[in-house]
Design an enzyme around this catalytic site. Structure first.
Site, PDB file in Angstrom:
ATOM      1  N   HIS A   1       0.836  -1.196   0.000  1.00 42.43           N
ATOM      2  CA  HIS A   1       0.000   0.000   0.000  1.00 42.43           C
ATOM      3  C   HIS A   1       0.876   1.254   0.000  1.00 42.43           C
ATOM      4  O   HIS A   1       1.593   1.508   0.960  1.00 42.43           O
ATOM      5  CB  HIS A   1      -0.863  -0.043   1.270  1.00 42.43           C
ATOM      6  CG  HIS A   1      -1.826   1.076   1.406  1.00 42.43           C
ATOM      7  ND1 HIS A   1      -1.716   2.033   2.377  1.00 42.43           N
ATOM      8  CD2 HIS A   1      -2.929   1.384   0.683  1.00 42.43           C
ATOM      9  CE1 HIS A   1      -2.722   2.883   2.270  1.00 42.43           C
ATOM     10  NE2 HIS A   1      -3.475   2.509   1.255  1.00 42.43           N
TER      11      HIS A   1
ATOM     12  N   HIS B 260      -0.945  10.544  -2.978  1.00 42.95           N
ATOM     13  CA  HIS B 260      -2.235  10.081  -2.430  1.00 42.95           C
ATOM     14  C   HIS B 260      -3.295  11.167  -2.420  1.00 42.95           C
ATOM     15  O   HIS B 260      -4.459  10.924  -2.729  1.00 42.95           O
ATOM     16  CB  HIS B 260      -2.054   9.539  -1.009  1.00 42.95           C
ATOM     17  CG  HIS B 260      -3.348   9.090  -0.409  1.00 42.95           C
ATOM     18  ND1 HIS B 260      -4.145   9.900   0.372  1.00 42.95           N
ATOM     19  CD2 HIS B 260      -4.018   7.912  -0.528  1.00 42.95           C
ATOM     20  CE1 HIS B 260      -5.224   9.237   0.724  1.00 42.95           C
ATOM     21  NE2 HIS B 260      -5.179   8.030   0.201  1.00 42.95           N
TER      22      HIS B 260
END
Ligand code: G3P
Ligand code: CA
Length: 332
Positions: free
Chosen positions: A28, A70
């Site tokens: 991740h 992100h």
């Protein structure tokens, strides 16, 4: 002899660990438990840890380059505030889409902070004062993964997430075709390619499959319901999952949507989601498994992983790919 081989095969089967299903390990934001998220260093570390896939969150620059970041903001991971003090919008935030790639490449990035307090999001991770990295473009990251796949004789896949496509369109930019073009330049074009394309927005994923003609594997992310927006709880009904299965190969739920708590007998409270999704041939890849942020219903990391393996998930997003590997075993 044949009988002996059969016996050995049987013994091999029963000797396999509990988590024999070997969920797909998705790094991740790279190995972000060890190095700042989405840096090429975190990508290389994730590769070395033999994650099966490495995740990229994608947003656009003002000159239409997909970058691996992100947030739509630059101020949670970079020194943009000191380098470009007069470029915040009225809300005080610095948006990647307001900067060219050349400008973004002048920024140094490091560990995530809470932009309101300046404090680290994860206090025991990489020191926030050290910012020796830069924001990679999507294609730079694909180059690194391709290069490492060649030198390490592996096929570690990519797991890009298109961030806020509707918001990008409101800003006059269409992110999805740009991301698909980047993937195609690296040969990621068909269902067998080692890639899952993910997004929270259902309408965009349906557009990607049905209008943009994407043949890649698609994962529908699931989050919390928000007033006035698409409702994930509707997507999780039988009818909703049937619809998701018309364009996607899997779903990415939150941990709580798979295991909601601990029962009075100490066992996990497993929801029906995995079984429901499997009935529709949908894989289940929950997010996010963090050694330093355990759900309140478990006391330790191995229990967390074992419970989710028991819940029969097919894969998992983790900031700590190595810590999952030691429990679930080597990649297949
Ligand atoms: O894409 C899976 C997971 O990463 C979704 O949450 O906010 O970390 O992108 P987020
Ligand atoms: Ca993501």
């Amino acid at each position: 002899m044949l009988q002996l081989i059969r016996v050995l095969l049987f013994v091999g089967t029963i000797m396999q660990p509990l988590s024999a299903a070997r969920p797909t390990v998705i790094a991740h934001r790279g190995a972000s438990g060890y190095l700042p998220e989405h840096t090429l260093a975190a990508v290389a570390a994730a590769h070395a840890m033999n994650a099966d896939f490495i995740e990229q969150d994608l947003v656009l620059t003002s000159d239409l380059h997909p970058i691996v970041l992100h947030d739509i903001y630059l101020d949670t991971v970079s020194d943009v505030r000191s380098k470009f003090p007069d470029r915040a919008r009225n809300d005080g935030r610095f948006y990647a889409i307001d900067f060219t790639l050349a400008e973004i490449k002048t920024l140094r990035i490091g560990e995530r902070i809470d932009h309101r307090t300046g404090r680290p999001a994860f206090p025991n991770r990489f020191p926030t004062e050290n910012k020796p990295f830069t924001i990679p473009t999507f294609e730079e990251e694909l180059q690194i993964i391709h290069g490492l796949n060649q030198t390490r004789h592996r096929t570690i896949g990519v797991y890009p997430e298109i961030k806020y496509p509707k918001w990008h369109r409101d800003q006059g930019k269409d992110i999805s075709p740009i991301v698909l073009n980047s993937l195609a330049r690296f040969g990621y074009t068909d269902a067998n390619a080692p890639v899952y394309l993910q997004c929270f927005e259902q309408a965009e994923l349906m557009r990607i499959r049905n209008e943009l003609g994407c043949k890649l594997k698609i994962v529908q992310l699931m989050g919390k319901d928000k007033p006035g927006e698409q409702t994930y709880s509707k997507m999780l009904t039988d009818e909703g999952l049937h619809r998701v299965a018309s364009y996607a190969q899997g779903i990415g739920p939150e941990l709580k949507q798979v295991i909601s708590g601990r029962r009075t007998d100490g066992k996990p409270q497993i929801t029906s989601l995995v079984a429901d999704a499997h009935r529709h041939q949908l894989l289940v890849h929950p997010y996010t498994f963090r050694v330093d942020q355990l759900p309140d219903y478990v006391d330790d990391w191995p229990t967390l992983i074992d419970w989710f393996v028991e819940a029969q998930i097919d894969g998992l997003f983790t900031d700590f790919p190595d810590r999952v590997r030691v429990i679930v075993g080597p990649s297949q």
